[in-house]
Design a protein around this motif. Sequence first.
Motif, PDB file in Angstrom:
ATOM      1  N   UNK A  76       0.766  -1.231   0.000  1.00  0.00           N
ATOM      2  CA  UNK A  76       0.000   0.000   0.000  1.00  0.00           C
ATOM      3  C   UNK A  76       0.795   1.278   0.000  1.00  0.00           C
ATOM      4  N   UNK A  77       2.069   1.230  -0.302  1.00  0.00           N
ATOM      5  CA  UNK A  77       2.909   2.431  -0.341  1.00  0.00           C
ATOM      6  C   UNK A  77       2.842   3.092  -1.723  1.00  0.00           C
ATOM      7  N   UNK A  78       3.364   4.306  -1.779  1.00  0.00           N
ATOM      8  CA  UNK A  78       3.415   5.076  -3.027  1.00  0.00           C
ATOM      9  C   UNK A  78       4.836   4.996  -3.566  1.00  0.00           C
ATOM     10  N   UNK A  79       4.974   4.433  -4.766  1.00  0.00           N
ATOM     11  CA  UNK A  79       6.289   4.189  -5.353  1.00  0.00           C
ATOM     12  C   UNK A  79       6.477   5.002  -6.625  1.00  0.00           C
ATOM     13  N   UNK A  80       7.715   5.422  -6.859  1.00  0.00           N
ATOM     14  CA  UNK A  80       8.102   6.090  -8.101  1.00  0.00           C
ATOM     15  C   UNK A  80       9.287   5.337  -8.678  1.00  0.00           C
ATOM     16  N   UNK A  81       9.163   4.907  -9.929  1.00  0.00           N
ATOM     17  CA  UNK A  81      10.231   4.184 -10.618  1.00  0.00           C
ATOM     18  C   UNK A  81      10.663   5.004 -11.822  1.00  0.00           C
ATOM     19  N   UNK A  82      11.937   5.359 -11.874  1.00  0.00           N
ATOM     20  CA  UNK A  82      12.449   6.092 -13.035  1.00  0.00           C
ATOM     21  C   UNK A  82      13.004   5.101 -14.055  1.00  0.00           C
TER      22      UNK A  82
ATOM     23  N   UNK B 248       3.863  -3.231  -8.212  1.00  0.00           N
ATOM     24  CA  UNK B 248       2.410  -3.220  -8.380  1.00  0.00           C
ATOM     25  C   UNK B 248       1.799  -4.525  -7.879  1.00  0.00           C
ATOM     26  N   UNK B 249       2.418  -5.645  -8.217  1.00  0.00           N
ATOM     27  CA  UNK B 249       1.913  -6.938  -7.775  1.00  0.00           C
ATOM     28  C   UNK B 249       1.964  -7.076  -6.260  1.00  0.00           C
ATOM     29  N   UNK B 250       2.905  -6.350  -5.628  1.00  0.00           N
ATOM     30  CA  UNK B 250       3.022  -6.392  -4.170  1.00  0.00           C
ATOM     31  C   UNK B 250       2.014  -5.480  -3.481  1.00  0.00           C
ATOM     32  N   UNK B 251       1.213  -4.767  -4.255  1.00  0.00           N
ATOM     33  CA  UNK B 251       0.153  -3.957  -3.683  1.00  0.00           C
ATOM     34  C   UNK B 251       0.417  -2.477  -3.599  1.00  0.00           C
ATOM     35  N   UNK B 252       1.517  -2.028  -4.172  1.00  0.00           N
ATOM     36  CA  UNK B 252       1.844  -0.604  -4.129  1.00  0.00           C
ATOM     37  C   UNK B 252       1.217   0.144  -5.304  1.00  0.00           C
ATOM     38  N   UNK B 253       0.946   1.407  -5.100  1.00  0.00           N
ATOM     39  CA  UNK B 253       0.615   2.288  -6.216  1.00  0.00           C
ATOM     40  C   UNK B 253       1.933   2.718  -6.856  1.00  0.00           C
ATOM     41  N   UNK B 254       2.015   2.623  -8.168  1.00  0.00           N
ATOM     42  CA  UNK B 254       3.293   2.814  -8.843  1.00  0.00           C
ATOM     43  C   UNK B 254       3.197   3.930  -9.866  1.00  0.00           C
TER      44      UNK B 254
ATOM     45  N   UNK C  97       6.012  10.544  -2.085  1.00  0.00           N
ATOM     46  CA  UNK C  97       6.664   9.313  -2.547  1.00  0.00           C
ATOM     47  C   UNK C  97       7.287   8.606  -1.352  1.00  0.00           C
ATOM     48  N   UNK C  98       6.977   7.325  -1.190  1.00  0.00           N
ATOM     49  CA  UNK C  98       7.505   6.541  -0.080  1.00  0.00           C
ATOM     50  C   UNK C  98       8.560   5.529  -0.525  1.00  0.00           C
ATOM     51  N   UNK C  99       8.516   5.159  -1.786  1.00  0.00           N
ATOM     52  CA  UNK C  99       9.500   4.242  -2.366  1.00  0.00           C
ATOM     53  C   UNK C  99      10.029   4.882  -3.640  1.00  0.00           C
ATOM     54  N   UNK C 100      11.321   5.112  -3.704  1.00  0.00           N
ATOM     55  CA  UNK C 100      11.953   5.631  -4.916  1.00  0.00           C
ATOM     56  C   UNK C 100      12.905   4.584  -5.460  1.00  0.00           C
ATOM     57  N   UNK C 101      12.688   4.174  -6.697  1.00  0.00           N
ATOM     58  CA  UNK C 101      13.628   3.292  -7.390  1.00  0.00           C
ATOM     59  C   UNK C 101      14.250   4.107  -8.520  1.00  0.00           C
TER      60      UNK C 101
END
Length: 249
Positions: free
Chosen positions: A3-9, A24-30, A76-80
């Motif tokens: 359920x976290x908010x992720x940003x992938x560059x 996304x499959x793990x449940x995060x908004x991406x 953003x809670x997860x930055x890749x």
Amino acid sequence: MAGRIALVTGAGRGIGAAVARRLSAAGHRVALTARGDLAPAAAACVGETLAVQGDLTDPAAVERIVGTVEERWGPVEILVANAGAAMSAPLTRTTDEDWLRLLELNLTAPFRCVRRVVPGMVAGGYGRIVAVASVAARHGEKYLAAYTASKHGLLGLVRATAAELAGTGVTANAVCPGYVDTPMTDASVATIAARTGRTPAEARAVLAGKQPIGRLVTVDEVADAVLLCVGTAAVTGQAINVDGGAVQS
């Protein structure tokens, strides 16, 4: 970690697209960002996505991209930080333009992304920063001076960030792949074939042979390491090699 908010560059293809799918499959908004078409990568995700095109070498792009995510979903809670590029040339044939281009995309752009998202992460008491570096961040590689320097710098950024934010709930790690079966490696294969007279199959075998497992790494194997960093609060300041045993550390 769901359920976290992720940003992938660099999420349009290759490693970035695989990471977006897995998050996304793990449940995060991406949120996905890249210079090119993001529609296929976004469509491959199973959850809620947001596609924001942008060129991270533009200093204004980071603010616009992160601001769009914040406006739609929140901080953003997860930055890749995956966006990057490579080039091969002898040191004496590496121009200032080559050098600056790789530093801008591979090091300065991730720095701007990290700097922009950290305040929100610290305020929320949770954050996961994962930079996709390279085994070239762990050792010198001939004919890759600009790329190697930029990836060494990226690893330094990750380590400094981890040290500075320890205890805040924010972690920072680097994933360091070897040669991965991606469009970027396809370009390397084409360059080797053109310069050496080898066939594309022979050139690909040369890159596969750089890894003791005798094959290219898959994008999902890199994504596995990224998801490990996202899911584990006790891992921070680390460089995780995904290179088939090429660099033991």
